[in-house]
Design an enzyme around this catalytic site. Sequence first.
Site, PDB file in Angstrom:
ATOM      1  N   HIS A  98      28.607  -9.287   3.229  1.00 24.35           N
ATOM      2  CA  HIS A  98      28.327  -8.500   4.436  1.00 24.35           C
ATOM      3  C   HIS A  98      26.943  -8.939   4.921  1.00 24.35           C
ATOM      4  O   HIS A  98      26.009  -8.146   4.992  1.00 24.35           O
ATOM      5  CB  HIS A  98      28.411  -7.005   4.132  1.00 24.35           C
ATOM      6  CG  HIS A  98      28.639  -6.139   5.346  1.00 24.35           C
ATOM      7  ND1 HIS A  98      29.661  -5.222   5.430  1.00 24.35           N
ATOM      8  CD2 HIS A  98      27.976  -6.046   6.517  1.00 24.35           C
ATOM      9  CE1 HIS A  98      29.608  -4.600   6.593  1.00 24.35           C
ATOM     10  NE2 HIS A  98      28.590  -5.076   7.278  1.00 24.35           N
ATOM     11  N   ARG A 141      34.448   1.540   0.482  1.00 23.59           N
ATOM     12  CA  ARG A 141      34.236   0.106   0.710  1.00 23.59           C
ATOM     13  C   ARG A 141      32.736  -0.142   0.733  1.00 23.59           C
ATOM     14  O   ARG A 141      32.024   0.428   1.559  1.00 23.59           O
ATOM     15  CB  ARG A 141      34.873  -0.306   2.038  1.00 23.59           C
ATOM     16  CG  ARG A 141      34.545  -1.720   2.439  1.00 23.59           C
ATOM     17  CD  ARG A 141      35.276  -2.161   3.716  1.00 23.59           C
ATOM     18  NE  ARG A 141      34.802  -3.482   4.061  1.00 23.59           N
ATOM     19  CZ  ARG A 141      34.158  -3.792   5.188  1.00 23.59           C
ATOM     20  NH1 ARG A 141      33.934  -2.889   6.118  1.00 23.59           N
ATOM     21  NH2 ARG A 141      33.717  -5.015   5.388  1.00 23.59           N
ATOM     22  N   TYR A 147      35.409  -0.714  17.137  1.00 30.06           N
ATOM     23  CA  TYR A 147      34.486   0.256  17.734  1.00 30.06           C
ATOM     24  C   TYR A 147      34.786   0.500  19.205  1.00 30.06           C
ATOM     25  O   TYR A 147      34.824   1.627  19.665  1.00 30.06           O
ATOM     26  CB  TYR A 147      33.033  -0.205  17.545  1.00 30.06           C
ATOM     27  CG  TYR A 147      32.627  -0.154  16.092  1.00 30.06           C
ATOM     28  CD1 TYR A 147      32.116   1.007  15.539  1.00 30.06           C
ATOM     29  CD2 TYR A 147      32.797  -1.263  15.252  1.00 30.06           C
ATOM     30  CE1 TYR A 147      31.780   1.080  14.192  1.00 30.06           C
ATOM     31  CE2 TYR A 147      32.470  -1.194  13.906  1.00 30.06           C
ATOM     32  CZ  TYR A 147      31.964  -0.024  13.381  1.00 30.06           C
ATOM     33  OH  TYR A 147      31.648   0.052  12.052  1.00 30.06           O
ATOM     34  N   GLU A 189      33.379  -9.434   9.031  1.00 30.86           N
ATOM     35  CA  GLU A 189      33.099  -9.822  10.407  1.00 30.86           C
ATOM     36  C   GLU A 189      32.446 -11.201  10.530  1.00 30.86           C
ATOM     37  O   GLU A 189      31.288 -11.324  10.952  1.00 30.86           O
ATOM     38  CB  GLU A 189      32.223  -8.771  11.096  1.00 30.86           C
ATOM     39  CG  GLU A 189      32.860  -7.387  11.111  1.00 30.86           C
ATOM     40  CD  GLU A 189      32.126  -6.382  11.994  1.00 30.86           C
ATOM     41  OE1 GLU A 189      31.066  -6.726  12.554  1.00 30.86           O
ATOM     42  OE2 GLU A 189      32.624  -5.261  12.143  1.00 30.86           O
ATOM     43  N   GLU A 203      36.562  -0.457   9.151  1.00 34.77           N
ATOM     44  CA  GLU A 203      35.405   0.210   9.761  1.00 34.77           C
ATOM     45  C   GLU A 203      35.829   0.825  11.078  1.00 34.77           C
ATOM     46  O   GLU A 203      36.535   0.190  11.866  1.00 34.77           O
ATOM     47  CB  GLU A 203      34.256  -0.769  10.081  1.00 34.77           C
ATOM     48  CG  GLU A 203      33.456  -1.237   8.909  1.00 34.77           C
ATOM     49  CD  GLU A 203      32.303  -2.157   9.320  1.00 34.77           C
ATOM     50  OE1 GLU A 203      31.779  -2.026  10.444  1.00 34.77           O
ATOM     51  OE2 GLU A 203      31.964  -3.026   8.497  1.00 34.77           O
ATOM     52  N   ASN A 239      38.072  -4.029  11.816  1.00 38.99           N
ATOM     53  CA  ASN A 239      36.968  -3.142  12.201  1.00 38.99           C
ATOM     54  C   ASN A 239      37.026  -2.959  13.704  1.00 38.99           C
ATOM     55  O   ASN A 239      37.127  -3.945  14.447  1.00 38.99           O
ATOM     56  CB  ASN A 239      35.613  -3.757  11.826  1.00 38.99           C
ATOM     57  CG  ASN A 239      35.455  -3.971  10.330  1.00 38.99           C
ATOM     58  OD1 ASN A 239      36.291  -3.542   9.536  1.00 38.99           O
ATOM     59  ND2 ASN A 239      34.386  -4.638   9.937  1.00 38.99           N
TER      60      ASN A 239
HETATM   61  C1  FCB Z   1      29.795  -3.585  12.272  1.00 38.71           C
HETATM   62  C2  FCB Z   1      29.135  -3.958  10.971  1.00 38.71           C
HETATM   63  C3  FCB Z   1      28.549  -2.782  10.239  1.00 38.71           C
HETATM   64  C4  FCB Z   1      27.866  -1.822  11.185  1.00 38.71           C
HETATM   65  C5  FCB Z   1      28.784  -1.457  12.320  1.00 38.71           C
HETATM   66  C6  FCB Z   1      28.210  -0.439  13.283  1.00 38.71           C
HETATM   67  O1  FCB Z   1      29.826  -4.685  13.109  1.00 38.71           O
HETATM   68  O2  FCB Z   1      30.070  -4.573  10.124  1.00 38.71           O
HETATM   69  O3  FCB Z   1      27.669  -3.267   9.260  1.00 38.71           O
HETATM   70  O4  FCB Z   1      26.689  -2.354  11.637  1.00 38.71           O
HETATM   71  O5  FCB Z   1      29.138  -2.606  13.030  1.00 38.71           O
END
Ligand code: FCB
Length: 489
Positions: A141, A97, A317, A186, A392, A315
Amino acid sequence: MTTTDNTGATSTTTTTAPAPRTDIRFPSGFLWGSATAAYQIEGAAREDGRTPSIWDTFSHTPGKVANGDTGDVAVDHYHRWRDDVRLMADLGLTAYRFSVAWPRVQPTGRGPAVQRGLDFYRGLVDELLAHGIKPMVTLYHWDLPQELEGAGGWPERDTAYRFAEYAALVGEALGDRVESWVTLNEPWCSAFLGYGSGVHAPGRTDPAAALRAAHHLNLGHGLATQALRATLPARAGIGISLNPSVVRALTDAPDDLDARRRIDALANRVFTGPLLQGAYPADLIADTARVTDWSFVQDGDTASIHHPLDFLGLNYYTPAVVSGPRGVQDGPRLDGHGASAHSPWPGSDDVVFHHAPGERTAMNWPVDPTGLTDLLLDYTAQAPGVPLYVTENGAAYEDTVDAQGQVHDPERIRYLHAHLAAVHEAVRQGADVRGYFLWSLLDNFEWAYGYGKRFGAVYVDYATQARIPKSSAAWYSQVARTGGLPSAG
Ligand code: FCB
């Protein structure tokens, strides 16, 4: 384990990685990818007709990005793309991607495409396909042509029309060879970090503008989807990558539950409302009434946004833990990618974000894979029948090169193992997840943090641009080749 966060506070942590299991196998055909974004890796900021984007302007503004870093050179992917594709092929990855830089393809944000810009992406796509790697193209992006920001940026309605026009240009150029299309990455970050807290480009701090931006990003997605459908072959899939907040209330007290509802509205339902239901949530409109009357939403807009999605990219984290406006903010703001005196939460800036206990990454983000299972199951329920991709997921750690010239990153392997196990758990419970894209292939320009945060499976020596696959790259390669998680996580 006892750690110190960047406020100097200490906390006792426990590891959240589940005990490694040996029976974790993913469905056949599951895509094993990595993800990148143009401004974070390409460099060549002034080559072949590319003009500045809002990120060029922002990163060149003193004080906006750590260490004064910019994406001028980044990891020089614009010149090293063949080597980078070979790296992916050597790892056995089956998908990639990447994003197209709008100011490389349509430098002023209007008018015809620049062929040299399109040629770069055509070459990249052909090289990927030649190595059996499926391309997934993200159209936006975060690198809006500066000229469009000069005309008002995302708070202006016209930007949505410009985006659809640009999408059609890229669709015409790559539609014969790319099957997976992501309109926006995002949009929450674009709207609320770009125009609310100002920690991202263009760095504006105007809550009403942030909400206008969110709507015009939604509209841009809808119009671009229509433009792509008119351009692309029927087999093409069109989706969007969201970064939903997995929001948890600190306690069951009514004001904490209300804080959770408010943040869910501003982080998630401001997008999924129009995208999946065809309307903005009434509570969101009420919560933000002091900020805006939403008169920028015109008749027919939500219908333009509400199109069937071929897939949804998620995405993930870390989750967010929130409470009502009592007590003090626990440590640095945990609600965006950087510190700011301005809130990214229009109308709800008194909500307090808390550190979840446990292990953290170098971003100070708590490691909690259960949030990924919850997220995938939540969207399975919200968007029945829509295939999901984890577009992501990954972690930054303080990676260093040892005396043998190698980079060992056992924490990242643990993080990935735990999060892939979490994806598998969602699949086991019925989520239709078709692939996973590790953020990121290479260490790169991490927005307001500059080059200080390393997310890559492949280490980059920024002085020489040498690429050194970390031990996590070897680990991920084994996962991709076997389609399952090794027992020694
Ligand atoms: C996301 C972004 C990506 C990167 C990650 C850590 O929010 O999409 O570009 O910065 O975080």
